[in-house]
Scaffold this motif. Structure first.
Motif, PDB file in Angstrom:
ATOM      1  N   HIS B  40      52.400  45.919  47.473  1.00 25.11           N
ATOM      2  CA  HIS B  40      51.390  46.597  48.290  1.00 25.11           C
ATOM      3  C   HIS B  40      51.871  46.831  49.723  1.00 25.11           C
ATOM      4  O   HIS B  40      52.732  46.112  50.221  1.00 25.11           O
ATOM      5  CB  HIS B  40      50.106  45.782  48.295  1.00 25.11           C
ATOM      6  N   VAL B  41      51.273  47.832  50.341  1.00 27.80           N
ATOM      7  CA  VAL B  41      51.568  48.120  51.748  1.00 27.80           C
ATOM      8  C   VAL B  41      50.329  47.775  52.563  1.00 27.80           C
ATOM      9  O   VAL B  41      49.264  48.317  52.305  1.00 27.80           O
ATOM     10  CB  VAL B  41      51.864  49.616  51.968  1.00 27.80           C
ATOM     11  N   GLY B  42      50.478  46.858  53.499  1.00 26.27           N
ATOM     12  CA  GLY B  42      49.344  46.516  54.348  1.00 26.27           C
ATOM     13  C   GLY B  42      49.555  47.059  55.739  1.00 26.27           C
ATOM     14  O   GLY B  42      49.144  48.168  56.065  1.00 26.27           O
ATOM     15  N   CYS B  43      50.284  46.287  56.544  1.00 25.47           N
ATOM     16  CA  CYS B  43      50.385  46.595  57.970  1.00 25.47           C
ATOM     17  C   CYS B  43      51.557  47.506  58.308  1.00 25.47           C
ATOM     18  O   CYS B  43      51.582  48.123  59.359  1.00 25.47           O
ATOM     19  CB  CYS B  43      50.547  45.295  58.738  1.00 25.47           C
ATOM     20  N   GLU B  44      52.556  47.542  57.460  1.00 31.39           N
ATOM     21  CA  GLU B  44      53.798  48.279  57.725  1.00 31.39           C
ATOM     22  C   GLU B  44      54.512  47.834  58.988  1.00 31.39           C
ATOM     23  O   GLU B  44      55.264  48.588  59.575  1.00 31.39           O
ATOM     24  CB  GLU B  44      53.537  49.790  57.815  1.00 31.39           C
ATOM     25  N   GLN B  45      54.232  46.628  59.456  1.00 38.55           N
ATOM     26  CA  GLN B  45      54.992  46.146  60.614  1.00 38.55           C
ATOM     27  C   GLN B  45      55.376  44.682  60.477  1.00 38.55           C
ATOM     28  O   GLN B  45      55.585  44.003  61.472  1.00 38.55           O
ATOM     29  CB  GLN B  45      54.255  46.427  61.915  1.00 38.55           C
ATOM     30  N   GLY B  46      55.444  44.211  59.255  1.00 42.10           N
ATOM     31  CA  GLY B  46      56.017  42.888  59.046  1.00 42.10           C
ATOM     32  C   GLY B  46      55.076  41.723  59.240  1.00 42.10           C
ATOM     33  O   GLY B  46      55.522  40.573  59.236  1.00 42.10           O
ATOM     34  N   VAL B  47      53.791  41.977  59.401  1.00 43.95           N
ATOM     35  CA  VAL B  47      52.886  40.888  59.736  1.00 43.95           C
ATOM     36  C   VAL B  47      52.136  40.331  58.522  1.00 43.95           C
ATOM     37  O   VAL B  47      51.932  39.128  58.415  1.00 43.95           O
ATOM     38  CB  VAL B  47      51.875  41.335  60.822  1.00 43.95           C
ATOM     39  N   CYS B  48      51.737  41.182  57.565  1.00 45.53           N
ATOM     40  CA  CYS B  48      50.759  40.738  56.565  1.00 45.53           C
ATOM     41  C   CYS B  48      51.380  40.135  55.306  1.00 45.53           C
ATOM     42  O   CYS B  48      50.734  39.369  54.608  1.00 45.53           O
ATOM     43  CB  CYS B  48      49.831  41.890  56.191  1.00 45.53           C
ATOM     44  N   GLY B  49      52.588  40.503  54.973  1.00 50.16           N
ATOM     45  CA  GLY B  49      53.241  39.921  53.796  1.00 50.16           C
ATOM     46  C   GLY B  49      52.849  40.536  52.465  1.00 50.16           C
ATOM     47  O   GLY B  49      53.360  40.117  51.420  1.00 50.16           O
ATOM     48  N   ALA B  50      51.958  41.540  52.466  1.00 50.71           N
ATOM     49  CA  ALA B  50      51.541  42.149  51.193  1.00 50.71           C
ATOM     50  C   ALA B  50      52.723  42.786  50.473  1.00 50.71           C
ATOM     51  O   ALA B  50      52.728  42.905  49.249  1.00 50.71           O
ATOM     52  CB  ALA B  50      50.458  43.205  51.451  1.00 50.71           C
ATOM     53  N   CYS B  51      53.733  43.182  51.220  1.00 52.00           N
ATOM     54  CA  CYS B  51      54.876  43.892  50.651  1.00 52.00           C
ATOM     55  C   CYS B  51      56.018  42.954  50.274  1.00 52.00           C
ATOM     56  O   CYS B  51      57.124  43.412  50.001  1.00 52.00           O
ATOM     57  CB  CYS B  51      55.379  44.906  51.676  1.00 52.00           C
ATOM     58  N   THR B  52      55.756  41.633  50.279  1.00 47.39           N
ATOM     59  CA  THR B  52      56.822  40.663  50.000  1.00 47.39           C
ATOM     60  C   THR B  52      57.439  40.887  48.618  1.00 47.39           C
ATOM     61  O   THR B  52      56.733  41.001  47.623  1.00 47.39           O
ATOM     62  CB  THR B  52      56.268  39.225  50.078  1.00 47.39           C
ATOM     63  N   VAL B  60      61.390  38.498  51.213  1.00 50.44           N
ATOM     64  CA  VAL B  60      61.531  39.336  52.406  1.00 50.44           C
ATOM     65  C   VAL B  60      60.375  40.338  52.404  1.00 50.44           C
ATOM     66  O   VAL B  60      59.740  40.555  51.381  1.00 50.44           O
ATOM     67  CB  VAL B  60      62.878  40.108  52.430  1.00 50.44           C
ATOM     68  N   LYS B  61      60.146  40.931  53.568  1.00 51.78           N
ATOM     69  CA  LYS B  61      59.092  41.931  53.674  1.00 51.78           C
ATOM     70  C   LYS B  61      59.716  43.315  53.466  1.00 51.78           C
ATOM     71  O   LYS B  61      60.577  43.732  54.243  1.00 51.78           O
ATOM     72  CB  LYS B  61      58.395  41.792  55.024  1.00 51.78           C
ATOM     73  N   SER B  62      59.273  43.988  52.421  1.00 50.73           N
ATOM     74  CA  SER B  62      59.965  45.225  52.046  1.00 50.73           C
ATOM     75  C   SER B  62      59.587  46.395  52.946  1.00 50.73           C
ATOM     76  O   SER B  62      60.190  47.459  52.836  1.00 50.73           O
ATOM     77  CB  SER B  62      59.716  45.559  50.572  1.00 50.73           C
ATOM     78  N   CYS B  63      58.635  46.199  53.858  1.00 58.41           N
ATOM     79  CA  CYS B  63      58.362  47.255  54.856  1.00 58.41           C
ATOM     80  C   CYS B  63      59.326  47.139  56.022  1.00 58.41           C
ATOM     81  O   CYS B  63      59.332  47.988  56.903  1.00 58.41           O
ATOM     82  CB  CYS B  63      56.924  47.183  55.356  1.00 58.41           C
ATOM     83  N   LEU B  64      60.120  46.059  56.057  1.00 55.50           N
ATOM     84  CA  LEU B  64      61.057  45.862  57.170  1.00 55.50           C
ATOM     85  C   LEU B  64      62.495  46.097  56.737  1.00 55.50           C
ATOM     86  O   LEU B  64      63.431  45.649  57.396  1.00 55.50           O
ATOM     87  CB  LEU B  64      60.903  44.453  57.769  1.00 55.50           C
TER      88      LEU B  64
HETATM   89  S1  FES Z   1      53.155  45.773  54.790  1.00 59.35           S
HETATM   90 FE1  FES Z   1      52.506  44.094  56.007  1.00 59.35          FE
HETATM   91  S2  FES Z   1      54.304  42.913  56.046  1.00 59.35           S
HETATM   92 FE2  FES Z   1      54.976  44.662  55.027  1.00 59.35          FE
END
Ligand code: FES
Ligand SMILES: Cc1cc2nc3c(=O)[nH]c(=O)nc-3n(C[C@H](O)[C@H](O)[C@H](O)COP(=O)(O)OP(=O)(O)OC[C@H]3O[C@@H](n4cnc5c(N)ncnc54)[C@H](O)[C@@H]3O)c2cc1C
Ligand code: FES
Lengths: 287, 163
Positions: B40-52, B60-64
């Motif tokens: 999932h995509v949550g914050c797109e800035q590495g904070v929420c972890g939904a994209c782990t 790792v966070k795949s949005c980063l």
């Molecule tokens: S979308 Fe929130 S950490 Fe990647």
């Protein structure tokens, strides 16, 4: 929130990375852990023509002790620092600071070099580098140069690196036998510090401290080594009066700014409290 | 070097190759190029972890990450957990402990938990919460998530001792 179009180049060697930096003439960025750079790209606060991925450069993550220093490659990740016995034993301040950075996922990717080059005034790695007077080894096409951490950091998110240079390694003095403490006030655990204080020192057999070094984070435009406070503590036993005097001197070195996390006044309020807490804990360590 | 690059990698054990724009984030690569929508995509800035996701076994966070950075690497997403028609032990533990509500954060937590078990880590309480600090949940208040993962880690540790 997606990066603007860019070119991607994976460098296999430092020479390749430097050649690419030169070719893009200051419009390329090195990509290390990406834990600061990628969000900046996504928010389009940065729009480089190219990113040059340095993750494939062999040996750039090496950690080795010798000749009185511990040399850490720029690409060493936080999780590697956390797992390293050399760091724990010889740069205990760094070992104490790493757990304050971000979270597990961030620490699995983020690198020491990336953190220093990002130069966040609240960053724990810059705090350690300044406190311990680390030497930063920089390579450019013209050759190598070295800078003390204090000369490397020039302001918020600003360093002495030229856009065509790369940080190669960081040398910390071998601190075997030293004790270290990091205390930090953050709005949430793992969040960037509102104020952080690093304290480290070498205990002498007679109950005094041979040397003490105190570093201050997020109370100026860059991490600060509290020189006068530190020098004043050498040879003392960290008695309450010594600690109080050091805290007052630290406050004189602080020039905090207001930002989204806290007012300048609140930072001034916190700083001496955290300095006393850090030194108090350091004193307890040796009992 | 170009604005488009070939990305060849393994995801959940299967090899894929795609030509993508260099700026493609890994999370978008997984969702849009590979149609694996479990990440999932949550914050797109590495904070929420939904994209782990797991990169070579590490969370790792795949949005980063840019997708080209995953070239030559091995990724595990939530789709890689369950066997045919059977929940993975961590998924079963989440179900038993009622550890999800909307489920948005769940894939990230599952992968963070699997990495702990794979490393032989059996944490609980505050130490486990510390390890999970990179994953946010807006629904559950965390209690049941922590319970589910404690259960799963104990079970995984037990399995290692027996087997
Ligand atoms: S979308 Fe929130 S950490 Fe990647
Ligand atoms: C959710 C979250 C929480 C975080 N919390 C903290 C925290 O509490 N404390 C903290 O200090 N940091 C925190 N960070 C930032 C994190 O520490 C980053 O890892 C770090 O700031 C940058 O390191 P990196 O390796 O990811 O560098 P990158 O993001 O890859 O690069 C950062 C910058 O440095 C340059 N660069 C990288 N390597 C080199 C090199 N070898 N030579 C020259 N230039 C180079 C890049 O071009 C870029 O400009 C957090 C980040 C996130 C997303
Ligand atoms: S269950 Fe809804 S965010 Fe966690």
């Amino acid at each position: 929130m997606k990066p603007a179009p860019l070119e991607y180049l994976a460098a296999a060697t430092a020479e390749e990375a430097l050649a690419a930096l030169a070719r893009f003439d200051g419009n390329a960025r090195l990509l290390a852990g990406g834990q600061s750079l990628v969000p900046l790209l996504s928010m389009r606060l940065l729009r480089p023509t190219a990113v040059i991925d340095i993750n494939g450069i062999r040996g750039l993550d090496r950690i080795a002790a010798g000749d009185g220093v511990v040399r850490i490659g720029a690409l060493a990740r936080y999780s590697a620092l956390q797992a390293s016995a050399v760091i724990r034993e010889r740069v205990p301040l760094l070992a104490k600071a790493v757990p304050f950075v971000g979270d597990r996922q961030i620490r699995n990717r983020g690198t020491l070099g990336g953190a220093l080059c990002h130069a966040d005034p609240a960053g724990e790695m810059a705090l350690c580098a300044v406190t311990l007077v680390a030497r930063l080894r920089i390579v450019g096409r013209a050759g190598r140069r070295e800078l003390d951490a204090e000369a490397f950091f020039q302001g918020p998110y600003t360093t002495a690196l030229e856009p065509t240079e790369m940080l190669e390694a960081v040398e910390f003095p071998d601190g075997a036998g030293a004790e270290a403490v990091v205390v930090e006030h953050a709005r949430r655990h793992g969040d960037f510090a509102v104020v952080s204080v690093a304290a480290t020192g070498l205990p002498a057999p007679d109950g005094s401290w041979r040397w003490i070094r105190i570093g201050l984070g997020a109370v100026a435009d860059r991490a600060r080594y509290a020189r006068r406070a530190s020098e004043g503590l050498a040879g003392t036993r960290l008695q309450p009066a010594d600690v109080e005097a050091a805290a007052a001197r630290c406050l004189e070195d602080a020039e905090p700014a207001a930002d989204v996390r806290a007012s300048a006044e609140y930072r001034r309020h916190l700083l001496p409290i955290l300095v006393e807490r850090a030194l108090g804990e350091l004193a307890r360590r040796r009992r | 070097m170009s604005a488009r690059v070939t990305v060849a990698l393994r995801v959940n054990g299967r090899a894929y190759e795609r030509v993508v724009e260099s700026r493609r984030l890994l999370v978008d690569f997984l969702r849009h190029e590979l149609q694996l929508h479990g990440t999932h995509v949550g914050c797109e800035q590495g904070v929420c972890g939904a994209c782990t996701v797991l990169l070579d076994g590490e969370p790792v966070k795949s949005c980063l990450m840019l997708a080209p950075q995953a070239h030559g690497h091995s990724i595990t997403t939530v789709e890689g957990l369950a066997g045919r028609g059977e929940l993975h032990a961590v998924q079963q533990a989440f179900r038993d402990a009622h550890a999800l509500q909307c489920g948005y954060c769940t894939p990230g937590f599952l992968l963070a938990a699997v990495a702990l078990a794979d490393h032989g880590v059996a944490l609980e309480g505050a130490a486990l919460r510390e390890e999970l600090a990179g994953n946010l949940c807006r629904c559950t208040g965390y209690q049941n998530i922590v319970e589910a993962i404690e259960r799963y880690l104990r079970q995984a540790a037990g399995g290692r001792r027996d087997g």
